[in-house]
Design a protein around this motif. Structure first.
Motif, mmCIF file in Angstrom:
data_model
loop_
_atom_site.group_PDB
_atom_site.id
_atom_site.type_symbol
_atom_site.label_atom_id
_atom_site.label_comp_id
_atom_site.label_asym_id
_atom_site.label_seq_id
_atom_site.Cartn_x
_atom_site.Cartn_y
_atom_site.Cartn_z
ATOM 1 N N ARG A 20 0.825 -1.200 0.000
ATOM 2 C CA ARG A 20 0.000 0.000 0.000
ATOM 3 C C ARG A 20 0.867 1.261 0.000
ATOM 4 N N ALA A 21 1.931 1.202 0.792
ATOM 5 C CA ALA A 21 2.831 2.362 0.848
ATOM 6 C C ALA A 21 3.455 2.620 -0.523
ATOM 7 N N ILE A 22 3.801 1.540 -1.216
ATOM 8 C CA ILE A 22 4.423 1.698 -2.540
ATOM 9 C C ILE A 22 3.405 2.272 -3.527
ATOM 10 N N ARG A 23 2.156 1.782 -3.440
ATOM 11 C CA ARG A 23 1.132 2.326 -4.356
ATOM 12 C C ARG A 23 0.888 3.808 -4.077
ATOM 13 N N ARG A 24 0.919 4.158 -2.804
ATOM 14 C CA ARG A 24 0.730 5.590 -2.494
ATOM 15 C C ARG A 24 1.891 6.423 -3.044
ATOM 16 N N TRP A 25 3.091 5.853 -2.956
ATOM 17 C CA TRP A 25 4.232 6.555 -3.556
ATOM 18 C C TRP A 25 4.005 6.780 -5.046
ATOM 19 N N LEU A 26 3.499 5.749 -5.707
ATOM 20 C CA LEU A 26 3.320 5.841 -7.157
ATOM 21 C C LEU A 26 2.229 6.827 -7.532
ATOM 22 N N PHE A 27 1.052 6.620 -6.921
ATOM 23 C CA PHE A 27 -0.121 7.313 -7.442
ATOM 24 C C PHE A 27 -0.396 8.630 -6.746
ATOM 25 N N GLN A 28 -0.014 8.756 -5.504
ATOM 26 C CA GLN A 28 -0.305 10.006 -4.818
ATOM 27 C C GLN A 28 0.915 10.896 -4.695
ATOM 28 N N ARG A 29 2.044 10.280 -4.454
ATOM 29 C CA ARG A 29 3.243 11.109 -4.294
ATOM 30 C C ARG A 29 4.038 11.174 -5.589
ATOM 31 N N ARG A 30 3.556 10.462 -6.581
ATOM 32 C CA ARG A 30 4.105 10.507 -7.942
ATOM 33 C C ARG A 30 5.609 10.266 -7.989
ATOM 34 N N ALA A 31 6.044 9.260 -7.250
ATOM 35 C CA ALA A 31 7.448 8.866 -7.350
ATOM 36 C C ALA A 31 7.664 8.251 -8.728
ATOM 37 N N ASP A 32 8.729 8.642 -9.413
ATOM 38 C CA ASP A 32 8.951 8.075 -10.742
ATOM 39 C C ASP A 32 10.063 7.042 -10.761
ATOM 40 N N SER A 33 10.552 6.682 -9.564
ATOM 41 C CA SER A 33 11.563 5.620 -9.471
ATOM 42 C C SER A 33 11.520 5.056 -8.055
ATOM 43 N N PHE A 34 12.105 3.875 -7.879
ATOM 44 C CA PHE A 34 12.187 3.332 -6.514
ATOM 45 C C PHE A 34 13.100 4.218 -5.665
ATOM 46 N N THR A 35 14.110 4.791 -6.280
ATOM 47 C CA THR A 35 15.035 5.662 -5.553
ATOM 48 C C THR A 35 14.287 6.800 -4.867
ATOM 49 N N ALA A 36 13.217 7.264 -5.533
ATOM 50 C CA ALA A 36 12.468 8.409 -4.987
ATOM 51 C C ALA A 36 11.593 8.018 -3.793
ATOM 52 N N MET A 37 11.452 6.706 -3.550
ATOM 53 C CA MET A 37 10.574 6.266 -2.439
ATOM 54 C C MET A 37 11.407 6.271 -1.160
ATOM 55 N N THR A 38 11.669 7.472 -0.675
ATOM 56 C CA THR A 38 12.750 7.659 0.285
ATOM 57 C C THR A 38 12.519 7.042 1.658
ATOM 58 N N ASP A 39 11.259 6.715 2.002
ATOM 59 C CA ASP A 39 11.092 6.097 3.321
ATOM 60 C C ASP A 39 11.122 4.566 3.265
ATOM 61 N N LEU A 40 11.421 3.998 2.109
ATOM 62 C CA LEU A 40 11.638 2.541 2.047
ATOM 63 C C LEU A 40 13.125 2.280 2.306
ATOM 64 N N PRO A 41 13.416 1.206 3.058
ATOM 65 C CA PRO A 41 14.836 0.899 3.291
ATOM 66 C C PRO A 41 15.576 0.733 1.954
ATOM 67 N N ARG A 42 16.768 1.255 1.879
ATOM 68 C CA ARG A 42 17.499 1.227 0.622
ATOM 69 C C ARG A 42 17.652 -0.192 0.040
ATOM 70 N N PRO A 43 17.981 -1.219 0.867
ATOM 71 C CA PRO A 43 18.112 -2.565 0.273
ATOM 72 C C PRO A 43 16.798 -3.036 -0.356
ATOM 73 N N LEU A 44 15.676 -2.671 0.264
ATOM 74 C CA LEU A 44 14.383 -3.066 -0.308
ATOM 75 C C LEU A 44 14.171 -2.373 -1.656
ATOM 76 N N ARG A 45 14.500 -1.094 -1.701
ATOM 77 C CA ARG A 45 14.361 -0.370 -2.981
ATOM 78 C C ARG A 45 15.178 -1.052 -4.066
ATOM 79 N N GLU A 46 16.386 -1.510 -3.681
ATOM 80 C CA GLU A 46 17.241 -2.158 -4.690
ATOM 81 C C GLU A 46 16.663 -3.489 -5.140
ATOM 82 N N ARG A 47 16.156 -4.278 -4.161
ATOM 83 C CA ARG A 47 15.541 -5.576 -4.522
ATOM 84 C C ARG A 47 14.349 -5.355 -5.448
ATOM 85 N N LEU A 48 13.521 -4.374 -5.109
ATOM 86 C CA LEU A 48 12.316 -4.118 -5.920
ATOM 87 C C LEU A 48 12.694 -3.697 -7.339
#
Ligand code: SAH
Length: 366
Positions: free
Chosen positions: A48-76
């Motif tokens: 849900r947090a990732i979807r909110r990043w995409l659709f509401q906060r308009r993150a255009d990359s995993f890198t921009a999803m700054t409150d996700l742990p960095r290793p998780l962003r890399e795995r995703l």
């Protein structure tokens, strides 16, 4: 009740393989985000947090999803891609209309448009590459249908257009009036519209979402059964079968009667006012007699007629209607008590009509 079969309409092929690198398309609700998170030992709420990043906060990359742990962003990022398209052209008109020509992973191109009208921020999206309906005045169908868009590709258009807005603005309306026949690709379209509606997605009410169709009765009946509450716009263009079959060849296998009764069933079930679209082609379907016939056909229906003066397509023999013809057409309908509006031309100079930018771009490449 017998629903006519449509021998002429073969289903279009679907999208081929996902992008060559094998990653799943995150914008597709079926991409498998939840199981993937589970396999990484992550809590379910992350999806849900990732979807909110995409659709509401308009993150255009995993890198921009700054409150996700960095290793998780890399795995995703190893498993999912957010974008499968690239922007092949981006045009802006003086009236604020913006049009994107998107290149899909397999090299095909589609168009989508952002329209600004007062506080409205409306997007017009495509449902297929090309179109099989063969309407003789439409640029999208000249080369037939290539394939259905995937759900992810439909959602991606919404998001690419949302990214054109400043952070404080949101998309308010969706019209599925771009390339393709949406009711010939309902299985991919409906999950995409569900994302548009989802409060964790774009949060756009179904009442602000309009599906425009050439009028395929079995698919209209599917929408009736689903009771999804979308607005339906039926492209008529003629009020008698002879002329309609000439302009909208698929009508030969369907017939106006079946289109109108299916539209009535939609109206009865949804209570949503029906919209009928009527492209006015100079000296083809714009006479007083045409208007009279249309008024008779619609008589008694709670309908709105959207009159669309033909937008010229290079190489096609049709003419724009004269100003007098447009006025006469409106007067006849109004006098007969039919609600009618003329669709103002927006973005005409950036070829913001179905399939026109794609063709213009293809012509330049030749
Ligand atoms: N296939 C669907 C949706 C796509 S077209 C449908 O037929 O409704 C959206 C609308 O634009 C249709 O009413 C279509 O007839 C109209 N249209 C297509 N080409 C046009 C042109 N050159 N000028 C004006 N309207 C056009």
């Amino acid at each position: 009740m017998t629903i006519p079969q449509l021998p002429l309409i073969e289903p279009a092929p679907d999208a081929g393989q996902p992008p060559a690198d094998g990653r799943a398309h995150l914008l597709d609700p079926g991409a498998g985000l939840e199981p993937s998170l589970a396999s990484l030992g992550e809590p379910a709420w992350r999806a849900r947090a990732i979807r909110r990043w995409l659709f509401q906060r308009r993150a255009d990359s995993f890198t921009a999803m700054t409150d996700l742990p960095r290793p998780l962003r890399e795995r995703l990022a190893e498993r999912f891609t957010i974008w499968t398209t690239s922007i092949a052209a981006h045009k802006t008109a003086e009236d604020g209309t913006e049009k994107l020509l998107l290149e899909l992973a397999d090299g095909h191109r589609i168009e989508c448009v952002l329209l600004r009208d007062g506080v409205r921020r409306t997007v017009c999206i495509s449902s297929q590459v090309g179109c099989a309906m063969g309407c003789v005045f439409c640029a999208s169908g000249i080369d037939g249908v290539v394939r259905n868009l995937s759900t992810g590709e439909i959602v991606e258009q919404l998001l690419r257009l949302a990214l054109l807005l400043p952070a404080e603005e949101r998309l308010s309306h969706v019209v599925v009036m771009g390339m393709g026949e949406p009711l010939a690709n309902l299985d991919r379209l409906l999950p995409a519209l569900a994302v548009a509606r989802d409060p964790d997605g774009l949060g756009i009410s179904q009442r602000r979402i309009t599906i425009s169709t050439v009028g395929l009765p079995p698919a209209i009946d599917r929408l009736v059964e689903l009771d999804a509450g979308y607005n339906l716009a039926v492209s008529l263009h003629a009020a008698d079968d002879e002329l309609r079959t000439r302009l909208v060849p698929v009508n030969k296998a369907i017939g106006l009667d079946a289109v109108m009764t299916a539209a009535d069933r939609y109206w009865e079930a949804s209570g949503r006012r029906l919209t009928f679209e009527y492209v006015l082609l100079g000296e083809v379907n714009d006479s007083q007699a045409d208007a009279d016939r249309l008024a008779r056909l619609l008589g008694g229906r709670a309908a709105l007629v959207n009159v669309i003066p033909y937008n010229p397509v290079a190489g096609m023999p049709w003419k724009e209607p004269s100003r007098q013809a447009v006025e006469r057409f409106l007067e006849v309908l109004t006098a007969a008590g039919v609600n009618v509006q003329v669709r103002r031309r927006k973005g005409a100079r950036i070829d913001a009509a179905c399939g026109q930018l794609r063709r213009a771009a293809a012509a330049q490449l030749r």
